[in-house]
Design an enzyme around this catalytic site. Structure first.
Site, mmCIF file in Angstrom:
data_model
loop_
_atom_site.group_PDB
_atom_site.id
_atom_site.type_symbol
_atom_site.label_atom_id
_atom_site.label_comp_id
_atom_site.label_asym_id
_atom_site.label_seq_id
_atom_site.Cartn_x
_atom_site.Cartn_y
_atom_site.Cartn_z
ATOM 1 N N ARG A 1 0.808 -1.218 0.000
ATOM 2 C CA ARG A 1 0.000 0.000 0.000
ATOM 3 C C ARG A 1 0.841 1.267 0.000
ATOM 4 O O ARG A 1 0.575 2.191 -0.775
ATOM 5 C CB ARG A 1 -0.940 0.011 1.208
ATOM 6 C CG ARG A 1 -2.014 -1.047 1.133
ATOM 7 C CD ARG A 1 -2.960 -0.948 2.317
ATOM 8 N NE ARG A 1 -3.940 -2.022 2.298
ATOM 9 C CZ ARG A 1 -5.086 -1.960 1.641
ATOM 10 N NH1 ARG A 1 -5.390 -0.886 0.947
ATOM 11 N NH2 ARG A 1 -5.926 -2.973 1.663
ATOM 12 N N LYS B 1 7.661 6.980 -8.283
ATOM 13 C CA LYS B 1 9.053 7.219 -8.676
ATOM 14 C C LYS B 1 9.268 6.922 -10.159
ATOM 15 O O LYS B 1 9.911 7.712 -10.876
ATOM 16 C CB LYS B 1 9.987 6.353 -7.824
ATOM 17 C CG LYS B 1 11.444 6.393 -8.282
ATOM 18 C CD LYS B 1 12.316 5.440 -7.477
ATOM 19 C CE LYS B 1 13.726 5.388 -8.036
ATOM 20 N NZ LYS B 1 14.600 4.457 -7.267
ATOM 21 N N SER C 1 -6.724 5.622 -0.080
ATOM 22 C CA SER C 1 -6.538 5.385 1.348
ATOM 23 C C SER C 1 -7.850 4.868 1.921
ATOM 24 O O SER C 1 -8.697 4.368 1.189
ATOM 25 C CB SER C 1 -6.062 6.664 2.050
ATOM 26 O OG SER C 1 -7.105 7.618 2.145
ATOM 27 N N THR D 1 -15.634 -5.371 -2.078
ATOM 28 C CA THR D 1 -14.645 -5.788 -3.074
ATOM 29 C C THR D 1 -14.149 -7.193 -2.718
ATOM 30 O O THR D 1 -14.340 -7.661 -1.586
ATOM 31 C CB THR D 1 -13.427 -4.840 -3.112
ATOM 32 O OG1 THR D 1 -12.636 -5.040 -1.927
ATOM 33 C CG2 THR D 1 -13.847 -3.381 -3.218
#
Length: 241
Positions: free
Chosen positions: A107, A116, A132, A179
């Site tokens: 996460r 990055k 989040s 989910t």
């Protein structure tokens, strides 16, 4: 349509909120690439997406795999990060420190790794949206590590919004959403949990993946929103129960 012809990468796009977001972006005209660590789930997800969508197997804990993902994609306009691991309580007093550190690998550190390697290829008019959860502001017993992880993600996003401007960076703070991530919990217990969670919302219901997807689409399309945490939780953080 703001996403027509735009390139969207959804990491964690093989199920749940990520797959719903990939489907919504594709319907909005985007060129969508999904990434997942599980090839079987990836293939199943691609079967549900329109022709022309792409899929790459990439484990977010493997920096070389993430670098290869963005090398494969090339330039992109929007990155959505929804990858996570199984939801289960891990009381701090009972967890090995190595396991506690590993709870942040997918996460939080996965988000850092993806950003990055995406940034050098990301359009200056593009966006990053990450996911989040309300556990960061309404912790429950056994989920202190989860609360710490989502708090770190939200802080990271605010910092990145400043650091990467004019690229926009936002957070979708999801409440309880139905989910496959909950599937590790036995069905009777899971449905009972969902029912209890629904009673703690102002809407009387838990969320669906498509509602989170709609929020990610809004954040991709609205060029005047950055550094923002959008809470999608049926009002659960406002209740006292």
């Amino acid at each position: 349509m703001a996403l027509t012809g735009k390139k969207v990468v959804v990491i964690g796009g093989s199920s749940g909120m990520g797959l719903a977001t990939a489907q919504a972006a594709a319907r909005a005209g985007a060129e969508v690439t999904i990434a997942s660590s599980d090839k079987q789930r990836l293939d199943a997800a691609l079967a549900e997406l329109p022709d022309g969508c792409d899929g790459v197997v990439a484990d977010t804990r493997d920096e070389e795999a993430i670098a290869a993902l963005f090398e494969h994609v090339g330039s992109l306009d929007h990155l959505v990060y929804t990858a996570g691991d199984t939801v289960a309580p891990h009381p701090v007093a009972e967890v090995a420190l190595a396991d506690a550190r590993a709870r942040l690998d997918v996460r939080f550190w996965g988000t850092v790794t993806a950003v990055k390697h995406a940034v050098p290829r990301l359009s200056r008019t593009g966006s990053i949206s990450v996911t989040s959860g309300t556990v960061g502001v309404r912790p429950v017993p056994g989920f202190a590590l989860g609360a710490a992880g989502v708090g770190a993600i939200e802080g990271l996003a605010r910092g990145l919004a400043v650091e990467l401007a004019p690229v926009r960076v936002n957070v979708v703070r999801a409440g309880a959403v139905r989910t496959p991530m909950w599937d590790a919990i036995p069905a009777p217990q899971r449905e009972g949990m969902f029912g209890a969670m629904a009673k703690r919302t102002l809407t009387g219901a838990i969320g669906e993946a498509e509602q989170i997807a709609a929020t990610h689409l809004f954040l991709m399309e609205n060029g005047f929103v950055t550094g923002t945490v959008v809470t999608v939780d049926g009002g659960s953080v406002l209740t006292g129960s």
